[in-house]
Design a protein around this motif. Structure first.
Motif, PDB file in Angstrom:
ATOM      1  N   UNK A 274       0.820  -1.208   0.000  1.00 15.05           N
ATOM      2  CA  UNK A 274       0.000   0.000   0.000  1.00 15.05           C
ATOM      3  C   UNK A 274       0.856   1.262   0.000  1.00 15.05           C
ATOM      4  N   UNK A 275       1.923   1.262   0.816  1.00 21.38           N
ATOM      5  CA  UNK A 275       2.780   2.443   0.923  1.00 21.38           C
ATOM      6  C   UNK A 275       3.548   2.711  -0.366  1.00 21.38           C
ATOM      7  N   UNK A 276       3.846   1.669  -1.119  1.00 21.54           N
ATOM      8  CA  UNK A 276       4.635   1.835  -2.338  1.00 21.54           C
ATOM      9  C   UNK A 276       3.789   2.037  -3.592  1.00 21.54           C
TER      10      UNK A 276
ATOM     11  N   UNK B 106       9.040   5.047   3.431  1.00 30.04           N
ATOM     12  CA  UNK B 106       8.433   5.406   2.145  1.00 30.04           C
ATOM     13  C   UNK B 106       8.100   6.882   2.013  1.00 30.04           C
ATOM     14  N   UNK B 107       7.918   7.557   3.160  1.00 24.76           N
ATOM     15  CA  UNK B 107       7.502   8.960   3.115  1.00 24.76           C
ATOM     16  C   UNK B 107       6.012   9.126   2.905  1.00 24.76           C
ATOM     17  N   UNK B 108       5.247   8.026   2.907  1.00 24.07           N
ATOM     18  CA  UNK B 108       3.800   8.090   2.701  1.00 24.07           C
ATOM     19  C   UNK B 108       3.100   8.397   4.020  1.00 24.07           C
ATOM     20  N   UNK B 109       2.139   9.328   4.036  1.00 28.10           N
ATOM     21  CA  UNK B 109       1.437   9.669   5.282  1.00 28.10           C
ATOM     22  C   UNK B 109       0.713   8.465   5.874  1.00 28.10           C
ATOM     23  N   UNK B 110       0.701   8.399   7.207  1.00 28.94           N
ATOM     24  CA  UNK B 110       0.101   7.284   7.934  1.00 28.94           C
ATOM     25  C   UNK B 110      -1.036   7.785   8.820  1.00 28.94           C
ATOM     26  N   UNK B 111      -2.159   7.090   8.750  1.00 33.33           N
ATOM     27  CA  UNK B 111      -3.279   7.325   9.657  1.00 33.33           C
ATOM     28  C   UNK B 111      -3.403   6.118  10.582  1.00 33.33           C
TER      29      UNK B 111
END
Length: 303
Positions: free
Chosen positions: A54-56, A82-87
């Motif tokens: 999901x992050x990639x 990854x630098x992807x925002x996390x909730x």
């Protein structure tokens, strides 16, 4: 925004829920706030791989992780990479990172607050390059987790009762060991019963950080103690008065290396509630503002 939710169907309160119905409700909440939510409930053994996927994914704007502290810690490490925002959807026993982020603990309210939230950034810490969002610990804490993990429990209440039983077992002959604290100011050698390093200092009467943007680690050291002293410290923890204990010292620092000159074979540490192998030397540092998160809108959850 397009969110991908990865829910650990084997974790915490999620294991007893109708996750198909929960995902349908979650999609409706996010749609009402103008988002698209892809909700995936997977077994615990598949959570890490699905979170990485999901992050990639290029089409993912943010990842929503649901589960206990172990699941959330894994998700945070992947988001950090990854630098992807996390909730965060809190579905565990303690939900310590969620509490620090001020995420509502009731799941429907959490969904509302996240869907109405905004992207921000908080601090994240690492132990020998492994990310953690709450705490790294050795000594007493690791022993408690090891004893508890060998007990059988099937619910959040069962886990809490197992933790109480583990405290009683760990209080018999508490651990004592040599540790070196290596900082820019030099090397300090101490004999201790436990060390806890938190991502940001803990709150005044809490066992989680009050905020996540201080840019420092909290270091908490328990002096060598007897069975009675450990039981008294446990009571102080429950009462929120542990800072008054003469057995605990604390400080704040950006980086520290812990060295264990007499580390026993098979020694373990605990990181965000999960046992790991304890290396002879562990470098811990904070990374200010390096974890992107969805900051919840708690007012939306109250409407």
């Amino acid at each position: 925004m397009r969110f991908i939710a990865v829910l650990n169907r084997d974790g915490g309160t999620l294991r007893t829920m109708d996750l198909d119905a929960f995902c349908a409700s979650a999609r409706a909440i996010f749609e009402r706030h103008g988002h698209v939510l892809d909700c995936q409930a997977v077994p615990g053994s598949e959570v890490e791989a699905r979170l990485r996927e999901a992050a990639n994914a290029e089409t993912t704007d943010a990842v929503l992780a649901g589960g206990g502290d172990g699941t959330i810690s894994t998700a945070a490490g992947i988001a950090f990479e990854s630098g992807k925002p996390l909730a965060i959807l809190p579905a565990g026993t303690m939900n310590l990172f969620a509490r620090a982020l001020k995420v509502p603990l009731e799941l429907d309210n959490a969904l509302e607050a996240i869907a109405a939230g905004q992207i921000g950034s908080v601090d994240v810490a690492t132990a020998n390059d492994r990310a953690f969002v709450h705490q790294f610990g050795v000594g007493i804490h690791a022993r408690l987790v090891r004893i508890r993990d060998n007990m059988n429990y099937r619910s959040r209440v069962g886990k809490m009762l197992a933790s109480l039983r583990a405290i009683g077992a760990a209080a018999i002959n508490p651990p004592q060991f040599e540790a070196e604290f290596r900082t820019s100011k030099g090397v300090e050698k101490r004999r201790v019963s436990g060390i806890a390093i938190s991502n940001n200092p803990l709150g005044n009467r809490q066992i989680h950080a009050e905020g996540l943007n201080a840019g420092v680690l909290g270091i908490y050291v328990a002096a060598p103690m007897s069975t009675w002293a450990l039981l008294r410290l446990t009571l102080d923890l429950f009462m929120g008065t542990w800072r008054d204990s003469p057995m605990v010292s604390e400080r704040e620092i950006e980086e520290v290396t812990l060295h264990f000159p007499k580390r026993k074979r098979g020694a373990q540490a605990v990181i965000d509630g999960e046992l790991i192998k304890l290396d002879r030397s562990v470098t811990l540092r904070v990374h200010p503002g390096k974890l992107k998160v969805v900051l919840p809108n708690v007012l939306a959850a109250a409407e």
